[in-house]
Design a protein around this motif. Structure first.
Motif, PDB file in Angstrom:
ATOM      1  N   THR A   9     -53.249  -6.308  45.694  1.00 34.83           N
ATOM      2  CA  THR A   9     -53.359  -4.875  45.630  1.00 34.83           C
ATOM      3  C   THR A   9     -52.723  -4.348  47.151  1.00 34.83           C
ATOM      4  OG1 THR A   9     -55.559  -4.937  46.823  1.00 34.83           O
ATOM      5  CG2 THR A   9     -55.303  -4.567  44.155  1.00 34.83           C
ATOM      6  N   SER A  10     -52.552  -5.013  48.215  1.00 35.39           N
ATOM      7  CA  SER A  10     -52.086  -4.799  49.342  1.00 35.39           C
ATOM      8  C   SER A  10     -51.513  -5.988  50.105  1.00 35.39           C
ATOM      9  CB  SER A  10     -53.056  -4.191  50.090  1.00 35.39           C
ATOM     10  OG  SER A  10     -54.165  -5.118  50.597  1.00 35.39           O
ATOM     11  N   GLY A  11     -50.926  -5.407  51.401  1.00 32.90           N
ATOM     12  CA  GLY A  11     -50.103  -6.557  52.245  1.00 32.90           C
ATOM     13  C   GLY A  11     -49.576  -7.600  51.663  1.00 32.90           C
ATOM     14  N   LEU A  12     -49.693  -8.672  51.979  1.00 33.21           N
ATOM     15  CA  LEU A  12     -48.878  -9.780  51.913  1.00 33.21           C
ATOM     16  C   LEU A  12     -48.725 -10.139  50.191  1.00 33.21           C
ATOM     17  CD1 LEU A  12     -47.247 -12.147  53.113  1.00 33.21           C
ATOM     18  CD2 LEU A  12     -49.483 -13.455  53.248  1.00 33.21           C
ATOM     19  N   ARG A  29     -59.675  -6.317  43.181  1.00 30.79           N
ATOM     20  CA  ARG A  29     -60.607  -5.443  42.543  1.00 30.79           C
ATOM     21  C   ARG A  29     -60.368  -4.222  42.433  1.00 30.79           C
ATOM     22  NH1 ARG A  29     -64.266  -6.264  47.751  1.00 30.79           N
ATOM     23  NH2 ARG A  29     -62.185  -5.687  48.711  1.00 30.79           N
ATOM     24  N   ASN A  30     -59.261  -3.805  42.987  1.00 32.79           N
ATOM     25  CA  ASN A  30     -59.178  -2.294  43.035  1.00 32.79           C
ATOM     26  C   ASN A  30     -58.033  -2.074  41.606  1.00 32.79           C
ATOM     27  OD1 ASN A  30     -57.955   0.452  43.201  1.00 32.79           O
ATOM     28  ND2 ASN A  30     -57.887   0.216  45.496  1.00 32.79           N
ATOM     29  N   ARG A  31     -58.449  -1.750  40.400  1.00 34.63           N
ATOM     30  CA  ARG A  31     -57.648  -1.421  39.384  1.00 34.63           C
ATOM     31  C   ARG A  31     -56.633  -0.488  39.600  1.00 34.63           C
ATOM     32  NH1 ARG A  31     -57.053  -4.541  34.435  1.00 34.63           N
ATOM     33  NH2 ARG A  31     -56.119  -3.602  33.132  1.00 34.63           N
ATOM     34  N   GLU A  32     -56.836   0.508  40.323  1.00 33.75           N
ATOM     35  CA  GLU A  32     -55.937   1.816  40.429  1.00 33.75           C
ATOM     36  C   GLU A  32     -54.712   1.355  41.186  1.00 33.75           C
ATOM     37  OE1 GLU A  32     -57.448   5.333  42.129  1.00 33.75           O
ATOM     38  OE2 GLU A  32     -58.878   5.537  40.454  1.00 33.75           O
ATOM     39  N   ALA A  33     -55.023   0.499  42.433  1.00 30.25           N
ATOM     40  CA  ALA A  33     -53.990  -0.034  43.207  1.00 30.25           C
ATOM     41  C   ALA A  33     -53.025  -1.002  42.435  1.00 30.25           C
ATOM     42  CB  ALA A  33     -54.603  -0.639  44.209  1.00 30.25           C
ATOM     43  N   LEU A  34     -53.459  -1.793  41.482  1.00 33.62           N
ATOM     44  CA  LEU A  34     -52.807  -2.730  40.457  1.00 33.62           C
ATOM     45  C   LEU A  34     -51.963  -1.980  39.759  1.00 33.62           C
ATOM     46  CD1 LEU A  34     -55.316  -5.709  39.800  1.00 33.62           C
ATOM     47  CD2 LEU A  34     -53.505  -5.828  41.432  1.00 33.62           C
ATOM     48  N   ILE A  84     -56.978 -14.645  32.832  1.00 31.47           N
ATOM     49  CA  ILE A  84     -55.682 -15.020  33.370  1.00 31.47           C
ATOM     50  C   ILE A  84     -54.995 -16.057  32.296  1.00 31.47           C
ATOM     51  CG2 ILE A  84     -54.694 -16.674  35.217  1.00 31.47           C
ATOM     52  CD1 ILE A  84     -56.823 -15.498  37.170  1.00 31.47           C
ATOM     53  N   LEU A  85     -55.822 -17.131  31.969  1.00 26.73           N
ATOM     54  CA  LEU A  85     -55.035 -17.961  30.729  1.00 26.73           C
ATOM     55  C   LEU A  85     -54.669 -17.118  29.613  1.00 26.73           C
ATOM     56  CD1 LEU A  85     -57.106 -21.150  31.422  1.00 26.73           C
ATOM     57  CD2 LEU A  85     -54.665 -20.683  31.919  1.00 26.73           C
ATOM     58  N   ARG A  86     -55.381 -16.264  29.258  1.00 24.05           N
ATOM     59  CA  ARG A  86     -55.183 -15.393  27.921  1.00 24.05           C
ATOM     60  C   ARG A  86     -53.760 -14.509  28.218  1.00 24.05           C
ATOM     61  NH1 ARG A  86     -60.449 -14.397  26.968  1.00 24.05           N
ATOM     62  NH2 ARG A  86     -60.234 -12.337  28.077  1.00 24.05           N
ATOM     63  N   CYS A  87     -53.368 -14.239  29.413  1.00 28.27           N
ATOM     64  CA  CYS A  87     -52.068 -13.463  29.629  1.00 28.27           C
ATOM     65  C   CYS A  87     -50.860 -14.021  29.220  1.00 28.27           C
ATOM     66  CB  CYS A  87     -52.195 -13.286  31.184  1.00 28.27           C
ATOM     67  SG  CYS A  87     -53.340 -12.066  31.698  1.00 28.27           S
ATOM     68  N   PHE A  88     -50.677 -15.284  29.436  1.00 28.71           N
ATOM     69  CA  PHE A  88     -49.160 -15.934  29.071  1.00 28.71           C
ATOM     70  C   PHE A  88     -49.578 -17.638  28.615  1.00 28.71           C
ATOM     71  CE2 PHE A  88     -48.031 -13.047  32.422  1.00 28.71           C
ATOM     72  CZ  PHE A  88     -46.914 -12.473  31.672  1.00 28.71           C
ATOM     73  N   GLY A  89     -50.847 -17.743  28.438  1.00 29.33           N
ATOM     74  CA  GLY A  89     -51.112 -19.067  28.036  1.00 29.33           C
ATOM     75  C   GLY A  89     -51.382 -20.222  28.862  1.00 29.33           C
ATOM     76  N   TYR A  90     -50.683 -20.040  30.155  1.00 28.13           N
ATOM     77  CA  TYR A  90     -50.755 -21.027  31.190  1.00 28.13           C
ATOM     78  C   TYR A  90     -50.388 -20.408  32.564  1.00 28.13           C
ATOM     79  CZ  TYR A  90     -45.663 -20.688  30.326  1.00 28.13           C
ATOM     80  OH  TYR A  90     -44.607 -20.087  30.151  1.00 28.13           O
ATOM     81  N   VAL A  91     -50.577 -21.116  33.553  1.00 25.63           N
ATOM     82  CA  VAL A  91     -50.110 -20.923  34.840  1.00 25.63           C
ATOM     83  C   VAL A  91     -49.459 -21.996  35.518  1.00 25.63           C
ATOM     84  CG1 VAL A  91     -51.018 -20.506  37.238  1.00 25.63           C
ATOM     85  CG2 VAL A  91     -52.281 -19.493  35.076  1.00 25.63           C
ATOM     86  N   ASP A  92     -48.284 -21.384  36.202  1.00 21.10           N
ATOM     87  CA  ASP A  92     -47.267 -22.328  36.759  1.00 21.10           C
ATOM     88  C   ASP A  92     -47.618 -22.185  38.094  1.00 21.10           C
ATOM     89  OD1 ASP A  92     -45.452 -23.260  34.871  1.00 21.10           O
ATOM     90  OD2 ASP A  92     -44.857 -21.310  34.341  1.00 21.10           O
ATOM     91  N   VAL A  93     -47.814 -21.276  38.724  1.00 14.41           N
ATOM     92  CA  VAL A  93     -48.198 -21.122  40.305  1.00 14.41           C
ATOM     93  C   VAL A  93     -49.253 -20.318  40.418  1.00 14.41           C
ATOM     94  CG1 VAL A  93     -46.882 -20.370  42.568  1.00 14.41           C
ATOM     95  CG2 VAL A  93     -45.622 -21.146  40.778  1.00 14.41           C
ATOM     96  N   LEU A  94     -50.237 -20.706  41.330  1.00 13.44           N
ATOM     97  CA  LEU A  94     -51.599 -20.044  41.749  1.00 13.44           C
ATOM     98  C   LEU A  94     -51.292 -19.658  43.305  1.00 13.44           C
ATOM     99  CD1 LEU A  94     -54.312 -18.533  41.564  1.00 13.44           C
ATOM    100  CD2 LEU A  94     -55.212 -20.931  41.986  1.00 13.44           C
ATOM    101  N   ILE A  95     -51.425 -18.458  43.576  1.00 18.65           N
ATOM    102  CA  ILE A  95     -51.049 -18.099  44.984  1.00 18.65           C
ATOM    103  C   ILE A  95     -52.441 -17.469  45.483  1.00 18.65           C
ATOM    104  CG2 ILE A  95     -49.988 -16.637  46.560  1.00 18.65           C
ATOM    105  CD1 ILE A  95     -47.603 -16.801  45.019  1.00 18.65           C
ATOM    106  N   ASN A  96     -53.398 -18.456  46.030  1.00 18.07           N
ATOM    107  CA  ASN A  96     -54.624 -17.950  46.511  1.00 18.07           C
ATOM    108  C   ASN A  96     -54.364 -17.040  47.795  1.00 18.07           C
ATOM    109  OD1 ASN A  96     -56.805 -18.832  44.834  1.00 18.07           O
ATOM    110  ND2 ASN A  96     -56.197 -21.111  45.395  1.00 18.07           N
ATOM    111  N   ASN A  97     -53.941 -15.782  47.727  1.00 17.65           N
ATOM    112  CA  ASN A  97     -53.834 -14.972  48.943  1.00 17.65           C
ATOM    113  C   ASN A  97     -54.934 -14.135  49.372  1.00 17.65           C
ATOM    114  OD1 ASN A  97     -51.996 -13.209  50.529  1.00 17.65           O
ATOM    115  ND2 ASN A  97     -52.536 -11.827  48.829  1.00 17.65           N
ATOM    116  N   ALA A  98     -55.917 -13.622  48.382  1.00 19.52           N
ATOM    117  CA  ALA A  98     -56.949 -12.741  48.873  1.00 19.52           C
ATOM    118  C   ALA A  98     -57.766 -13.257  49.623  1.00 19.52           C
ATOM    119  CB  ALA A  98     -57.833 -12.467  47.399  1.00 19.52           C
ATOM    120  N   GLY A  99     -58.109 -12.600  50.732  1.00 21.44           N
ATOM    121  CA  GLY A  99     -59.137 -12.895  51.637  1.00 21.44           C
ATOM    122  C   GLY A  99     -59.246 -11.806  52.916  1.00 21.44           C
TER     123      GLY A  99
END
Ligand SMILES: NC(=O)c1ccc[n+]([C@@H]2O[C@H](COP(=O)([O-])OP(=O)(O)OC[C@H]3O[C@@H](n4cnc5c(N)ncnc54)[C@H](OP(=O)(O)O)[C@@H]3O)[C@@H](O)[C@H]2O)c1
Length: 216
Positions: A46-49, A69-74, A114-129
């Motif tokens: 939703t913001s920054g990086l 968490r912020n649906r509007e920002a997404l 998340i898995l329902r969106c495309f069925g799988y994940v190639d890259v997970l970016i744990n950025n939130a903090g």
């Protein structure tokens, strides 16, 4: 010296620059090819990086799952992305998944979503903090616990929940955005330091685990 320059050093120099440029070009082409149609999950989009990462991956043709968490920002980010059809690659409409990393119960449901969106994940970016500033004597245990939940337990839980599907497909990358605060102590950052310190530790654990258990 003139003889050496003309016969050996200059051609060698040009050769090195040429090989280096070619390698860089190949590396960029390979990365672009990998990212096109790759499913990329970005937490803290939703913001920054995270927001900036979303723009770069979207432009590269990745299939995005944007989290926060912020649906509007997404929603605002999704609108901005879909309005910017600037590259030649095929673009994919991003999905949005809202959840609080500090809520362990929410992560289980979010992983399934998340898995329902495309069925799988190639890259997970744990950025939130989050980063918390305050003297150690004024930092309550509640603050310490919340920062640990968001910066450490949340990403670990999300990673562990998504890892089996990556291992099953023998494909996946996990990116951890941490902080220098995990390596050095900065005054008034006791809560963040502890969480980032654990985060840095878990990253090397991920590497060891992936080395022994999995794919690329
Ligand atoms: N900026 C810096 O100078 C710096 C330096 C060192 C490390 N970092 C690290 O780099 C990362 C990105 O930093 P940034 O400056 O881009 O941060 P930012 O602009 O403050 O964005 C943080 C993101 O994390 C999400 N987030 C926060 N609490 C959350 C929660 N409880 N559950 C789910 N998502 C949550 C926020 O989304 P919602 O509010 O929508 O939930 C937001 O999108 C962070 O991990 C930060 O600690 C940043």
């Amino acid at each position: 010296m003139d003889f050496l320059t003309s016969t050996a050093i200059l051609p060698l120099l040009f050769g090195c620059v040429g090989v280096f440029s070619l390698l860089k070009l190949l590396q960029r082409m390979r990365m672009r090819a990998y990212l096109q149609n790759a499913v990329v999950v970005i937490t803290g989009a939703t913001s920054g990086l995270g927001r900036e990462c979303a723009k770069v991956f979207y432009a590269a043709g990745a299939k995005l799952v944007l989290c926060g968490r912020n649906r509007e920002a997404l929603e605002e980010l999704t609108k901005e992305l879909t309005a910017s059809q600037v590259t030649k690659v095929e673009m994919h409409k991003p999905y949005m998944v809202t959840f609080d990393l500090a809520d362990p119960g929410a992560i289980v449901a979010a992983t399934a979503e998340i898995l329902r969106c495309f069925g799988y994940v190639d890259v997970l970016i744990n950025n939130a903090g989050v980063s918390y500033r305050g003297a150690i004597t004024d930092t309550t245990m509640d603050v310490d616990k919340t920062v640990m939940e968001i910066n450490y337990f949340g990403p670990v839980a999300l990673t562990k929940a998504l890892l089996p599907s990556m291992i099953k497909r023998q494909r996946g990358h996990i990116v951890a955005i941490s902080s220098i605060q995990g390596k050095i102590s900065i005054p008034f950052r006791s809560a963040s330091h502890t969480a980032f310190n654990q985060h840095v530790g878990i990253c090397s654990w991920h590497l060891q685990m992936l080395d022994s258990a999995t794919p690329s």
